[in-house]
Design a protein around this motif. Structure first.
Motif, mmCIF file in Angstrom:
data_model
loop_
_atom_site.group_PDB
_atom_site.id
_atom_site.type_symbol
_atom_site.label_atom_id
_atom_site.label_comp_id
_atom_site.label_asym_id
_atom_site.label_seq_id
_atom_site.Cartn_x
_atom_site.Cartn_y
_atom_site.Cartn_z
ATOM 1 N N MET A 1 23.035 50.479 -4.401
ATOM 2 C CA MET A 1 22.888 50.203 -2.969
ATOM 3 C C MET A 1 23.336 48.775 -2.682
ATOM 4 N N THR A 2 24.270 48.631 -1.738
ATOM 5 C CA THR A 2 24.753 47.311 -1.355
ATOM 6 C C THR A 2 23.653 46.527 -0.658
ATOM 7 N N GLN A 3 23.476 45.274 -1.053
ATOM 8 C CA GLN A 3 22.525 44.404 -0.385
ATOM 9 C C GLN A 3 23.277 43.169 0.103
ATOM 10 N N TYR A 4 23.206 42.915 1.395
ATOM 11 C CA TYR A 4 23.952 41.828 1.999
ATOM 12 C C TYR A 4 23.145 40.529 1.951
ATOM 13 N N LEU A 19 12.272 34.599 11.050
ATOM 14 C CA LEU A 19 13.561 35.258 10.817
ATOM 15 C C LEU A 19 13.673 35.740 9.376
ATOM 16 N N GLU A 20 13.257 34.893 8.447
ATOM 17 C CA GLU A 20 13.341 35.263 7.033
ATOM 18 C C GLU A 20 12.496 36.499 6.753
ATOM 19 N N GLN A 21 11.294 36.541 7.327
ATOM 20 C CA GLN A 21 10.433 37.702 7.133
ATOM 21 C C GLN A 21 11.086 38.956 7.714
ATOM 22 N N HIS A 26 14.163 44.277 5.882
ATOM 23 C CA HIS A 26 15.247 45.264 5.882
ATOM 24 C C HIS A 26 15.727 45.459 4.448
ATOM 25 N N PRO A 27 15.747 46.683 3.955
ATOM 26 C CA PRO A 27 16.086 46.915 2.539
ATOM 27 C C PRO A 27 17.511 46.546 2.150
ATOM 28 N N LEU A 28 18.409 46.420 3.140
ATOM 29 C CA LEU A 28 19.808 46.144 2.811
ATOM 30 C C LEU A 28 20.175 44.666 2.921
#
Length: 225
Positions: A1-4, A19-21, A26-28
């Motif tokens: 799974m791609t993670q950005y 924002l960080e939280q 988001h899993p990606l």
């Protein structure tokens, strides 16, 4: 799974933490760094994040100027503005500089996730094929939705029939004629040809002439991409 990977540029520590939280929920996506100033940001851009969440008001500069510098340096990270600035000229300038979204503070979690999902959808469509047709380009640039409100398809082109034909021809490996498609979809040759000519205009199919027929050349179509 791609993670950005994500870089957050925000001078307000509470806003940065929020924002960080939101991003890490988001899993990606994964936040790899956070900066509170333009100077600190320059030192982190070498990590080439996939996405930058960029505030406009920074203690030692302006987010818009920072974005210009990024592009001049060849840094191609996608950028989402996160700011309290609402002036139309500011929004217009941000769009001209290529931001993919513009989030106005106070930020809502649902809106942040919508922006992230839009980014994923955009990247996925780009990665699906080396070449994309005009309809896909319009979809990527958000034009199809706006156009559908005013006019779903040109006169004489039914949207349901068009969708059926697109799905049908994409499954074909060999060139095909209007007569063949018409027979398979129970349409007249003239009707099938009208739809294929429309798709040719949109850049989805191309037409060539087959002269090896012993008579009149035969128009053959094939799907582009």
């Amino acid at each position: 799974m791609t993670q950005y990977t994500v870089l957050i540029v925000e001078d307000d520590q509470q806003a940065s933490y929020t924002l960080e939280q939101a991003v890490n929920q988001h899993p990606l996506f994964k936040v790899i760094a956070a900066a509170e100033s333009a100077a600190e940001t320059h030192g982190l851009l070498g990590q080439m994040p996939d996405l930058v969440l960029l505030d406009i008001s920074l203690p030692d500069g302006n987010g818009m100027d920072l974005l210009r510098t990024m592009r001049q340096q060849g840094i191609t990270s996608s950028v989402i503005m996160t700011t309290a600035e609402r002036e139309s000229t500011t929004v217009a300038n941000a769009i001209q500089l290529g931001v993919i979204d513009y989030l106005v503070k106070p930020l809502r979690l649902s809106r942040v996730h919508q922006a992230l999902n839009d980014f994923v959808a955009f990247q996925t469509k780009l990665e699906e094929s080396n070449q994309i047709d005009q309809l896909q380009i319009d979809d990527l640039m958000g034009k199809n939705k706006a156009q559908l409100k005013a006019r779903k398809t040109p006169k004489g082109i039914d949207s349901t029939t068009l969708s059926t034909m697109i799905a049908h021809i994409k499954a074909r490996k060999e060139p095909f004629s209007a007569q063949e498609i018409g027979d398979e979809l129970e349409l007249s040759r003239i009707t099938a040809r009208r739809y294929l000519e429309y798709l040719e205009e949109q850049g989805m199919v191309s037409m060539t002439l087959n002269y090896n027929t012993g008579g009149r050349p035969k128009q053959l179509y094939h799907v582009i991409g």
